[in-house]
Design a protein around this motif. Structure first.
Motif, PDB file in Angstrom:
ATOM      1  N   ILE A   1      -0.170 -12.329  -2.621  1.00  0.00           N
ATOM      2  CA  ILE A   1      -1.263 -10.994  -2.900  1.00  0.00           C
ATOM      3  C   ILE A   1      -0.274 -10.232  -2.601  1.00  0.00           C
ATOM      4  CG2 ILE A   1      -3.456 -12.313  -1.908  1.00  0.00           C
ATOM      5  CD1 ILE A   1      -2.948 -10.845   0.233  1.00  0.00           C
ATOM      6  N   PRO A   2      -0.617  -8.735  -2.803  1.00  0.00           N
ATOM      7  CA  PRO A   2       0.232  -7.489  -3.041  1.00  0.00           C
ATOM      8  C   PRO A   2       0.703  -7.381  -1.592  1.00  0.00           C
ATOM      9  CG  PRO A   2      -1.849  -7.463  -4.385  1.00  0.00           C
ATOM     10  CD  PRO A   2      -2.017  -8.376  -3.872  1.00  0.00           C
ATOM     11  N   SER A   3       1.465  -6.888  -0.926  1.00  0.00           N
ATOM     12  CA  SER A   3       2.058  -6.382  -0.328  1.00  0.00           C
ATOM     13  C   SER A   3       1.461  -5.593   1.004  1.00  0.00           C
ATOM     14  CB  SER A   3       3.586  -5.857  -0.115  1.00  0.00           C
ATOM     15  OG  SER A   3       3.847  -4.831  -1.365  1.00  0.00           O
ATOM     16  N   GLU A   4       1.096  -5.132   1.667  1.00  0.00           N
ATOM     17  CA  GLU A   4       0.741  -4.062   2.828  1.00  0.00           C
ATOM     18  C   GLU A   4       1.182  -3.199   1.582  1.00  0.00           C
ATOM     19  OE1 GLU A   4       1.075  -4.005   6.927  1.00  0.00           O
ATOM     20  OE2 GLU A   4       0.875  -6.360   7.118  1.00  0.00           O
ATOM     21  N   GLU A   5       2.074  -2.148   1.688  1.00  0.00           N
ATOM     22  CA  GLU A   5       2.778  -1.596   1.149  1.00  0.00           C
ATOM     23  C   GLU A   5       1.924  -1.402   0.165  1.00  0.00           C
ATOM     24  OE1 GLU A   5       6.724   1.058  -0.190  1.00  0.00           O
ATOM     25  OE2 GLU A   5       6.620  -0.809   1.027  1.00  0.00           O
ATOM     26  N   GLU A   6       1.510  -2.597  -1.288  1.00  0.00           N
ATOM     27  CA  GLU A   6       1.148  -2.124  -1.851  1.00  0.00           C
ATOM     28  C   GLU A   6      -0.142  -2.201  -1.815  1.00  0.00           C
ATOM     29  OE1 GLU A   6       3.846  -4.953  -4.959  1.00  0.00           O
ATOM     30  OE2 GLU A   6       2.880  -5.762  -3.824  1.00  0.00           O
ATOM     31  N   LEU A   7      -0.935  -3.164  -1.205  1.00  0.00           N
ATOM     32  CA  LEU A   7      -2.417  -2.293  -1.290  1.00  0.00           C
ATOM     33  C   LEU A   7      -2.611  -0.731  -0.596  1.00  0.00           C
ATOM     34  CD1 LEU A   7      -3.756  -6.079   0.548  1.00  0.00           C
ATOM     35  CD2 LEU A   7      -4.032  -4.786  -1.802  1.00  0.00           C
ATOM     36  N   CYS A   8      -2.094  -0.376   0.470  1.00  0.00           N
ATOM     37  CA  CYS A   8      -1.526   1.299   1.299  1.00  0.00           C
ATOM     38  C   CYS A   8      -2.377   2.064   0.258  1.00  0.00           C
ATOM     39  CB  CYS A   8      -1.023   1.288   2.234  1.00  0.00           C
ATOM     40  SG  CYS A   8      -1.800   0.108   3.946  1.00  0.00           S
ATOM     41  N   LYS A   9      -0.975   1.204  -1.006  1.00  0.00           N
ATOM     42  CA  LYS A   9      -1.506   2.394  -1.813  1.00  0.00           C
ATOM     43  C   LYS A   9      -1.915   2.239  -3.246  1.00  0.00           C
ATOM     44  CE  LYS A   9       3.676   3.160  -1.970  1.00  0.00           C
ATOM     45  NZ  LYS A   9       5.443   2.390  -2.498  1.00  0.00           N
TER      46      LYS A   9
ATOM     47  N   TYR B   1      -5.044   1.005  -2.559  1.00  0.00           N
ATOM     48  CA  TYR B   1      -6.522   2.560  -2.095  1.00  0.00           C
ATOM     49  C   TYR B   1      -6.445   2.700  -1.528  1.00  0.00           C
ATOM     50  CZ  TYR B   1      -7.946  -2.534  -4.324  1.00  0.00           C
ATOM     51  OH  TYR B   1      -7.553  -3.972  -5.055  1.00  0.00           O
ATOM     52  N   ASP B   2      -5.101   3.667  -1.321  1.00  0.00           N
ATOM     53  CA  ASP B   2      -4.888   4.894  -0.216  1.00  0.00           C
ATOM     54  C   ASP B   2      -5.914   4.492   0.931  1.00  0.00           C
ATOM     55  OD1 ASP B   2      -4.954   7.264   0.093  1.00  0.00           O
ATOM     56  OD2 ASP B   2      -6.907   8.118  -0.668  1.00  0.00           O
ATOM     57  N   LEU B   3      -5.392   3.494   1.681  1.00  0.00           N
ATOM     58  CA  LEU B   3      -5.723   2.878   2.617  1.00  0.00           C
ATOM     59  C   LEU B   3      -4.382   2.709   3.906  1.00  0.00           C
ATOM     60  CD1 LEU B   3      -7.691  -0.426   1.853  1.00  0.00           C
ATOM     61  CD2 LEU B   3      -8.751   1.420   2.558  1.00  0.00           C
ATOM     62  N   SER B   4      -4.316   3.264   5.386  1.00  0.00           N
ATOM     63  CA  SER B   4      -4.052   2.943   5.545  1.00  0.00           C
ATOM     64  C   SER B   4      -3.040   2.358   6.032  1.00  0.00           C
ATOM     65  CB  SER B   4      -4.437   4.135   7.163  1.00  0.00           C
ATOM     66  OG  SER B   4      -5.291   3.150   7.496  1.00  0.00           O
ATOM     67  N   ARG B   5      -1.618   1.633   7.184  1.00  0.00           N
ATOM     68  CA  ARG B   5      -1.616   0.235   7.287  1.00  0.00           C
ATOM     69  C   ARG B   5      -1.915  -0.111   8.011  1.00  0.00           C
ATOM     70  NH1 ARG B   5       3.299  -2.038   5.574  1.00  0.00           N
ATOM     71  NH2 ARG B   5       4.105   0.034   4.762  1.00  0.00           N
ATOM     72  N   VAL B   6      -2.739   0.087   9.040  1.00  0.00           N
ATOM     73  CA  VAL B   6      -4.340  -0.638  10.084  1.00  0.00           C
ATOM     74  C   VAL B   6      -4.985  -0.977   9.884  1.00  0.00           C
ATOM     75  CG1 VAL B   6      -5.214  -0.182  12.499  1.00  0.00           C
ATOM     76  CG2 VAL B   6      -3.054   1.608  11.997  1.00  0.00           C
ATOM     77  N   THR B   7      -5.293  -0.299   8.399  1.00  0.00           N
ATOM     78  CA  THR B   7      -6.380  -0.656   8.021  1.00  0.00           C
ATOM     79  C   THR B   7      -6.031  -2.374   6.892  1.00  0.00           C
ATOM     80  OG1 THR B   7      -7.708   1.370   7.676  1.00  0.00           O
ATOM     81  CG2 THR B   7      -8.003  -0.357   6.189  1.00  0.00           C
ATOM     82  N   VAL B   8      -4.921  -2.038   6.347  1.00  0.00           N
ATOM     83  CA  VAL B   8      -4.478  -3.106   6.029  1.00  0.00           C
ATOM     84  C   VAL B   8      -4.649  -4.062   6.371  1.00  0.00           C
ATOM     85  CG1 VAL B   8      -2.982  -4.253   3.914  1.00  0.00           C
ATOM     86  CG2 VAL B   8      -4.069  -2.036   3.280  1.00  0.00           C
ATOM     87  N   ARG B   9      -4.015  -3.540   7.648  1.00  0.00           N
ATOM     88  CA  ARG B   9      -3.376  -5.403   8.383  1.00  0.00           C
ATOM     89  C   ARG B   9      -4.669  -5.533   9.038  1.00  0.00           C
ATOM     90  NH1 ARG B   9       1.700  -3.139  11.560  1.00  0.00           N
ATOM     91  NH2 ARG B   9       3.461  -3.507  10.209  1.00  0.00           N
TER      92      ARG B   9
END
Length: 240
Positions: free
Chosen positions: A35-43, A45-53
């Motif tokens: 699946i996409p990396s944390e960084e890719e998901l952050c960009k 969906y415009d989310l913080s890394r904490v939310t993605v993690r």
């Protein structure tokens, strides 16, 4: 792209969890895929890394995703355990587990029996034999590479339907012989390049190798096969 909404009561991490779960179930990310990396998901969906993690962590805890150190996050591949009531039949075992089995012929050819194969088939060294390689899949995921060897006199195997029909049924209908006894040998085998390509795993992945001699009612060799099993997907069960 489905956007997440920060103005509703459902937390953003739960919205991302639900979104990724829906994409996995719909086949956007099939079993074993990255699946996409944390960084890719952050960009995206415009989310913080904490939310993605938080969302990814919950998917990992629920055995939907698996993290591989240094490689990323992947969709977990379901593990299936062979049914003890399927009499060694891959197809019956999958059906009893509620899974969909499928078989694909990788190759089919006549070969000369080397010393080791001649011994297994009770042939003279150099005698004609038939080799059929088949890929056995569960819900579309490659689980077993099976290599079957037959006496060269069984020329009907060169045209037989061995993708949708059990080999023992084909042999019985064409020769009148039936399988009565199975002699299994187990060992750990590290996948070579061909096996890794068929099973969609890295080269040198440890596989369970099952070597099986199938005897007929007169205790003659009916055929011999080798199964290379991804034990992270399919758990082999020995009958009593």
């Amino acid at each position: 792209m489905k956007l997440l909404n920060s103005d509703i009561a459902i937390p953003l991490y739960q919205q991302l969890y639900d979104l990724l779960l829906d994409q996995i179930r719909s086949g956007v990310y099939p079993p074993g895929s990255k699946i996409p990396s944390e960084e890719e998901l952050c960009k995206t969906y415009d989310l913080s890394r904490v939310t993605v993690r938080n969302a990814l962590g919950r998917l990992v805890d629920d055995n939907i995703l698996v993290k591989r150190h240094g490689k990323g996050t992947f969709v977990a591949t379901p593990v299936f355990t062979e049914s003890a009531y399927a009499n060694g039949s891959f197809t019956k075992s999958c059906e009893q587990m509620g899974a969909t089995p499928s078989t694909q012929v990788v190759s089919r050819k006549q070969v000369k029996a080397g010393k080791a194969l001649a011994k297994q088939l009770q042939l003279e060294e150099g005698a004609k034999a038939i080799c059929i390689k088949r890929l056995r899949c569960i819900n579309g995921v490659a689980a077993i590479l099976e290599v079957d060897y037959f006496n060269g006199d069984m020329d009907f195997m060169m045209e037989a339907d061995v993708e949708t029909r059990p080999i023992l049924d084909v042999i019985r209908e064409n020769s009148g012989l039936t399988g009565r006894q199975y002699i299994d040998t187990f060992e750990v085998h590290f996948a070579n390049r061909e096996q890794a390509g068929c099973l969609k795993c890295p080269a040198n992945t440890p596989l369970l190798k099952v070597s099986q001699v199938v005897l007929n009612e007169m205790r003659g060799v009916l055929y011999y096969n080798e199964q290379y099993i991804r034990s992270d997907i399919y758990k082999y069960v020995m009958g009593s």
